[in-house]
Design a protein around this motif. Structure first.
Motif, PDB file in Angstrom:
ATOM      1  N   GLY A 142     -63.895  45.551  -4.826  1.00 37.06           N
ATOM      2  CA  GLY A 142     -65.004  46.433  -4.528  1.00 37.06           C
ATOM      3  C   GLY A 142     -65.426  47.282  -5.706  1.00 37.06           C
ATOM      4  N   LEU A 143     -66.446  48.078  -5.458  1.00 42.99           N
ATOM      5  CA  LEU A 143     -66.985  48.985  -6.468  1.00 42.99           C
ATOM      6  C   LEU A 143     -67.010  50.394  -5.916  1.00 42.99           C
ATOM      7  N   ARG A 144     -66.824  51.360  -6.799  1.00 42.61           N
ATOM      8  CA  ARG A 144     -66.908  52.770  -6.437  1.00 42.61           C
ATOM      9  C   ARG A 144     -67.852  53.454  -7.416  1.00 42.61           C
ATOM     10  N   LEU A 145     -68.871  54.080  -6.899  1.00 43.82           N
ATOM     11  CA  LEU A 145     -69.859  54.779  -7.713  1.00 43.82           C
ATOM     12  C   LEU A 145     -69.819  56.260  -7.388  1.00 43.82           C
ATOM     13  N   VAL A 146     -69.677  57.077  -8.419  1.00 49.35           N
ATOM     14  CA  VAL A 146     -69.619  58.519  -8.267  1.00 49.35           C
ATOM     15  C   VAL A 146     -70.773  59.141  -9.041  1.00 49.35           C
TER      16      VAL A 146
END
Length: 361
Positions: free
Chosen positions: A183-187
């Motif tokens: 998955g990807l995590r964008l902050v």
């Protein structure tokens, strides 16, 4: 001995020139690649020079055989075009006698390339990856510039800020993209400030007024969170331990690899390291009949053919190495297909030379 020194001098002079030119071209290419990172604050000047030196050491296992091969072709073709080979033959000096110093030089260079391929190259790759890991571990907000994307963690993390204040070690409108598993995590945060934490060896970034987006392979696990304050580590817990790379593995580790799927990459790497010194010797020996087949064309008559043979051999070795690592072809002959190609070329050139001599008689 006088004849040996004369032939060796004729070969070594272009060897030094060609090797110097190739090293300078390769170093310039590497410099253009790493100076951009230095300009963006990702690498120091000293680190750039060290990385260039390490890449040159790694490339010498290919540059040295290439240089010797082309030098033998040019040197012997030049002697042949100037009639010196004919004069030696008229004086009773046979072709095996002329080839002796070339073969001895080829064996010496093959041993030298073997040292580079088996020991110096993996050591240089280890130092290279360690230096890159250290550079990433030292990354912080103060080294960022406005509007530039920065990759850390071997591309697993991308950081962007529209405005950076290096003196205050803070930034505005900061985006952090992280790869985690599948998955990807964008902050996103309106403001960020860096500070030191005694619980962590690496800098910590405090994020203010932002959102967290998590995208997973499973649709029901996507997540959106809003926060007023959050903390983010710039690097993982062990930033100075670079990821395992087969090309940096020591020789002892490759010897322990089996032929199962998990060890095919190690087998391919070991075969490549063994093939490289053999290629150096075969190419130098191949250059002898290749250079002597030119009559009136001068020292550059067979150079295009020599370059073509080398290009096919090198690309065949690289292709078979990849195919062995992926299990698409068998372990044997594996990467050694390139050696068989050189042996076939050598046999054809020797047959052609013998046929030409028979016609003259």
């Amino acid at each position: 001995m006088i004849l040996d020194r004369y032939i060796l001098r004729a070969i070594l002079q272009p060897t030094i020139v060609i090797c110097t030119i190739l090293v300078c071209i390769f170093a310039s290419f590497m410099a253009a690649r790493y100076w951009e990172d230095a300009a963006n604050g990702l690498l120091s000047v000293g680190a750039v020079f060290t990385l260039i030196l390490l890449r040159v050491l790694i490339a010498l296992e290919v540059l040295l055989p290439t240089t010797l091969y082309l030098s033998v072709v040019l040197a012997l073709s030049n002697l042949h075009a100037r009639g010196e080979m004919l004069a030696m033959s008229a004086s009773g000096i046979t072709m095996p006698r002329i080839s002796r110093p070339v073969v001895l030089l080829a064996v010496f260079c093959g041993l030298l390339v073997g040292v580079f391929s088996l020991y110096i190259r993996p050591w240089a790759w280890t130092q290279f990856f360690l230096l890159k890991a250290q550079a990433q571990a030292n990354f912080d907000l103060s080294r960022m510039q406005d509007g530039i994307f920065y990759e850390t963690g071997d591309g697993n993390r991308v950081i962007f800020a529209s405005s950076v204040d290096g003196r205050r070690t803070s930034a505005e409108n900061i985006f952090v993209l992280m790869k985690q598993g599948g998955g990807l995590r964008l902050v996103y945060a309106y403001e960020a400030a860096q500070y030191e934490n005694s619980d962590h060896a690496n800098p910590v970034v405090a994020l203010h007024q932002g959102r967290l987006y998590e995208f997973s392979d499973q649709e029901d696990k996507n997540l959106v969170l809003e926060f007023k304050r959050a903390a983010l580590l710039l690097q993982p817990h062990n930033p100075l331990l670079p990821e395992y790379r087969v090309k940096a593995a020591p020789l002892a580790a490759l010897h322990g690899a089996d032929t199962e799927e998990k060890g095919l990459e190690e087998v391919a790497e070991l075969q490549w390291r063994l093939v490289t010194p053999l290629s150096c010797i075969l190419l130098a020996v191949l250059a002898i009949p290749l250079s002597l087949t030119s009559r009136r064309g001068g020292q550059q008559a067979r150079l295009p053919l020599a370059i073509l043979i080398f290009a096919v051999s090198y690309n065949l070795g690289a292709l078979t190495k990849k195919m062995v690592a992926q299990g698409e072809i068998g372990v044997f002959p594996g990467v050694f297909w390139s050696q068989f190609f050189l042996l076939v070329c050598l046999a054809l050139l020797l047959w052609r030379s013998a046929r030409l001599r028979f016609r003259r008689r």
